[in-house]
Design an enzyme around this catalytic site. Sequence first.
Site, PDB file in Angstrom:
ATOM      1  N   GLU A 140       0.819  -1.218   0.000  1.00  0.00           N
ATOM      2  CA  GLU A 140       0.000   0.000   0.000  1.00  0.00           C
ATOM      3  C   GLU A 140       0.849   1.263   0.000  1.00  0.00           C
ATOM      4  OE1 GLU A 140      -0.509  -2.606   1.948  1.00  0.00           O
ATOM      5  OE2 GLU A 140      -2.593  -3.257   1.742  1.00  0.00           O
ATOM      6  N   PHE A 197     -11.809  -7.366  13.940  1.00  0.00           N
ATOM      7  CA  PHE A 197     -10.723  -7.812  13.073  1.00  0.00           C
ATOM      8  C   PHE A 197     -10.383  -6.721  12.056  1.00  0.00           C
ATOM      9  CE2 PHE A 197      -9.311 -10.069   9.156  1.00  0.00           C
ATOM     10  CZ  PHE A 197      -8.080 -10.484   9.651  1.00  0.00           C
ATOM     11  N   GLN A 198      -9.122  -6.375  11.998  1.00  0.00           N
ATOM     12  CA  GLN A 198      -8.601  -5.344  11.099  1.00  0.00           C
ATOM     13  C   GLN A 198      -9.249  -3.979  11.288  1.00  0.00           C
ATOM     14  OE1 GLN A 198      -8.417  -7.035   7.084  1.00  0.00           O
ATOM     15  NE2 GLN A 198      -6.364  -7.792   7.588  1.00  0.00           N
ATOM     16  N   LYS A 221     -17.873  -0.738   5.934  1.00  0.00           N
ATOM     17  CA  LYS A 221     -18.310  -1.733   4.948  1.00  0.00           C
ATOM     18  C   LYS A 221     -19.831  -1.694   4.758  1.00  0.00           C
ATOM     19  CE  LYS A 221     -17.162  -6.423   3.547  1.00  0.00           C
ATOM     20  NZ  LYS A 221     -16.553  -7.704   3.952  1.00  0.00           N
ATOM     21  N   MET A 271      24.393   8.444   2.252  1.00  0.00           N
ATOM     22  CA  MET A 271      24.249   9.747   2.885  1.00  0.00           C
ATOM     23  C   MET A 271      24.523   9.662   4.381  1.00  0.00           C
ATOM     24  SD  MET A 271      23.848  12.857   2.476  1.00  0.00           S
ATOM     25  CE  MET A 271      22.995  13.426   1.010  1.00  0.00           C
TER      26      MET A 271
HETATM   27  C1  LIG Z   1      12.481   5.506   5.260  1.00  0.00           C
HETATM   28  C2  LIG Z   1      13.781   6.143   5.626  1.00  0.00           C
HETATM   29  N1  LIG Z   1      14.593   5.577   6.534  1.00  0.00           N
HETATM   30  C3  LIG Z   1      15.779   6.143   6.848  1.00  0.00           C
HETATM   31  C4  LIG Z   1      16.179   7.304   6.261  1.00  0.00           C
HETATM   32  C5  LIG Z   1      17.517   7.956   6.627  1.00  0.00           C
HETATM   33  N2  LIG Z   1      18.405   7.994   5.445  1.00  0.00           N
HETATM   34  C6  LIG Z   1      18.531   9.105   4.680  1.00  0.00           C
HETATM   35  S1  LIG Z   1      19.529   8.867   3.379  1.00  0.00           S
HETATM   36  C7  LIG Z   1      19.854   7.288   3.821  1.00  0.00           C
HETATM   37  C8  LIG Z   1      20.776   6.427   3.021  1.00  0.00           C
HETATM   38  C9  LIG Z   1      20.225   6.095   1.702  1.00  0.00           C
HETATM   39  O1  LIG Z   1      21.021   5.092   1.150  1.00  0.00           O
HETATM   40  P1  LIG Z   1      20.888   4.727  -0.368  1.00  0.00           P
HETATM   41  O2  LIG Z   1      19.466   4.497  -0.712  1.00  0.00           O
HETATM   42  O3  LIG Z   1      21.815   3.614  -0.686  1.00  0.00           O
HETATM   43  O4  LIG Z   1      21.342   6.050  -1.086  1.00  0.00           O
HETATM   44  P2  LIG Z   1      22.798   6.728  -1.127  1.00  0.00           P
HETATM   45  O5  LIG Z   1      22.813   7.776  -0.071  1.00  0.00           O
HETATM   46  O6  LIG Z   1      23.806   5.660  -0.891  1.00  0.00           O
HETATM   47  O7  LIG Z   1      22.877   7.313  -2.483  1.00  0.00           O
HETATM   48  C10 LIG Z   1      19.162   6.961   4.991  1.00  0.00           C
HETATM   49  C11 LIG Z   1      19.250   5.660   5.692  1.00  0.00           C
HETATM   50  C12 LIG Z   1      15.283   7.881   5.336  1.00  0.00           C
HETATM   51  N3  LIG Z   1      15.539   9.049   4.726  1.00  0.00           N
HETATM   52  N4  LIG Z   1      14.118   7.277   5.007  1.00  0.00           N
END
Ligand SMILES: Cc1ncc(C[n+]2csc(CCOP(=O)(O)OP(=O)(O)O)c2C)c(N)n1
Lengths: 176, 577
Positions: B67, B129-130, B179, B492
Amino acid sequence: MDKKIKQFTVSVYTENNIGLLNRISAIFQRRHINIESINSSASEIEGVTRWTILVNMTEDQMKKIIGQIEKQVEVIKAYYHTDEETIYQESCMFKIKSDLLFDERQIQNIIKESNARIVTVNKEFFVLEKSGRRSEIELLHRELSAFGIMQFVRSGRIAVTKDEMKITEMLAAFNN
Amino acid sequence: METLTVKQKQYLEQPKERISGSEAIVRCLLAEGVDVLYGYPGGAIMPVYDELYKYQDKIHHVLTRHEQGATHSAQGYARISGKVGVAMATSGPGATNLITGIADAQIDSTPIVCITGQVPSHLLGSDAFQETDIVGISTPVTKWNHQITKASEIPEVMAKAFYIAKSGRPGPVLIDITKDAQFEEFDFQYKKCEGIRSYNPVPKVEDSKLAAAADLINNAKKPMIVWGQGVILGKAEDELKAVIEKAGIPSAWTIMGVSAIPTSHPLNIGMVGMHGNYAPNVLTNECDVLIAIGMRFDDRVTGKLDEYAKQAKVIHFEIDPAEIDKNVKTDVAVLGNSKESLTKLLPLLNANSHTEWLQKFKDLYTIEFNKVIKNDLHPTKEGLTMGEVLNEINTQSKGEAAIVSDVGQHQMIACRYAEFNKSKSNITSGGLGTMGFALPAAIGAKMAAPDREVVAIIGDGGYQMTIQELGTIFQTKVPVKIVVLNNDFLGMVRQWQQLFFDKRYASTEMTNPDFVAIAKGYYVDAKRVTKREELASAVEEMMQSKDAYFLEVCVEKEDNVFPMVPSGASVSDIRLE
Ligand SMILES: Cc1ncc(C[n+]2csc(CCOP(=O)(O)OP(=O)(O)O)c2C)c(N)n1
Ligand SMILES: [Mg+2]
């Protein structure tokens, strides 16, 4: 000057909607602001609900929060006012043992002087009601505490403003 | 009854039809011009799916694999088309899975309508439920939400939902339908919503404010514009261009605003914010008038607020009154729709060119080019850079592709370097930074704009958060192009660990699967590139493909994205290394 924490009375005119309380309280909660009291009632306009919310914060913060409240789809208009700009009241009730009313002369004097009203009396207890400023209610509470209070409850603040709040005009403008 | 307007009378006199609530929902969607929606069935929404089956020649339901994917697809659809995206789910877990996308749409002002099934009304509050209180859960992240327990409410509530989602500052709306209301029969009649008395979506533009703004701009020696998504949402791209050109103002964009003005425009000076360009960040603290248009001074844009543009007079063009003075105090606030405001502003402006001032931006660009951009786009080291992949995509797409980026280093690189000729071409999760956004969003974008090339740029981390949408791509045959820039790291976060946590790489290294094999497992053509010599031909093969295509590029593992405004620092303290 905007950095001083002050007490504000927020008046919110809304459509009556089940979820709105949740939306509005979330606005305060997200910003870690305690709602001192909140009251929901009918307003001067048929079908429009009026909320009175008492909060403490800086005026800067208050303005931003009013913006967030007004942004909610079902909010017609929100205002904030300082204490000086409103006429406000709270009301409270005391439940006290009936014996005391007859045994303690002093209680009768307290009731008279405080302009409190006896709502009901029966064999076991009597109920006292008083509306007024917080300080008056607190004074009455202190005075009666000495004799023992079975139950005490105080309402949230309600307030009307000295200035006009032009909701009717706003709603009329929409209908045209 | 005598007070009825002609329109109201006509409405009441329309023929009514007796149909079920669930059929009414589909009919409402059709009346709102919805031709595609994204969703996932389950017990509490089955009556609506049954109607979708009957109406399948008129409305296309796309079965996503989760979803969350449905909401992001609806967002991608909305962002590229300017129309309302629609997502649907069952009660309980189906509904809660929508929340991330709804929150993303809320913070990025994306118009979507989410419809959830709910347990029958007599079971509400019984922990059936749900059953989840999805209206309660979604309240802080929706522009509006509502629960329907009677079929007769459906037309009016649905009409309001679409009206609220797309009007004013757009946003997500959630409608929860029990529903029993779906089964209930009633006399159906539909009327589009044209206004709600407690809701004023577009404040009036005040002439006095415009005059004050024009006065500041006409007297400015060093004016600078920062525009945001409000320009795109207000369809004010042409008006903005006219203003910029007439007044000769160097203009920068937020991550949500990019593509409103072509990248190559001589007055387009790049991106502001944490990983934005050097010149606009540094000169934010030197301009004398800062003109913000349809942007909201996010902290990723402003850096340290106490040291943000303190020397400048600030003008804020904005549709949402709650944004005025929220983060940055303005000298002149012009409320209203960006198109109307800019149209009225234009004749008040003097023709001007700020040649010397513009030259400052060019000089700082040269510094950034030599320190950062050159090495990103034309690297001489052995490992592949993310920048050169973007550069290759630019070359081959000639700026015509829509770029859908995920979240992380690759996102910053994509937004910094992607070239755009057309508006609504950059689709990314800006405010929420939702990893997993890009793949499903690309599906929605491609379906809304089938004639456009849609390229998703995703990290190896985020890709695996919604990788199952490859199934949707395969089943629906949406020809999206997927590029994973694989650095085997949550790049990042690793960059921050390197810079601010003494290189303690806590849980950021990824042991990755064979992405090409996975794509092929979903019958999507796929290729992996590890060497520079292979890049151009692989990108070409991807762009030439008529079908969906997956390209994995293995890039340098520990590259960093610069420039960077460290969090808590002033924008003018931006680092180049
Ligand atoms: C759902 C979610 N969880 C955690 C983060 C924190 N976060 C920001 S950038 C990142 C790393 C992303 O890694 P990747 O997809 O490999 O991209 P890269 O930075 O290596 O290009 C994380 C964990 C986020 N932005 N979104
Ligand atoms: Mg990565």
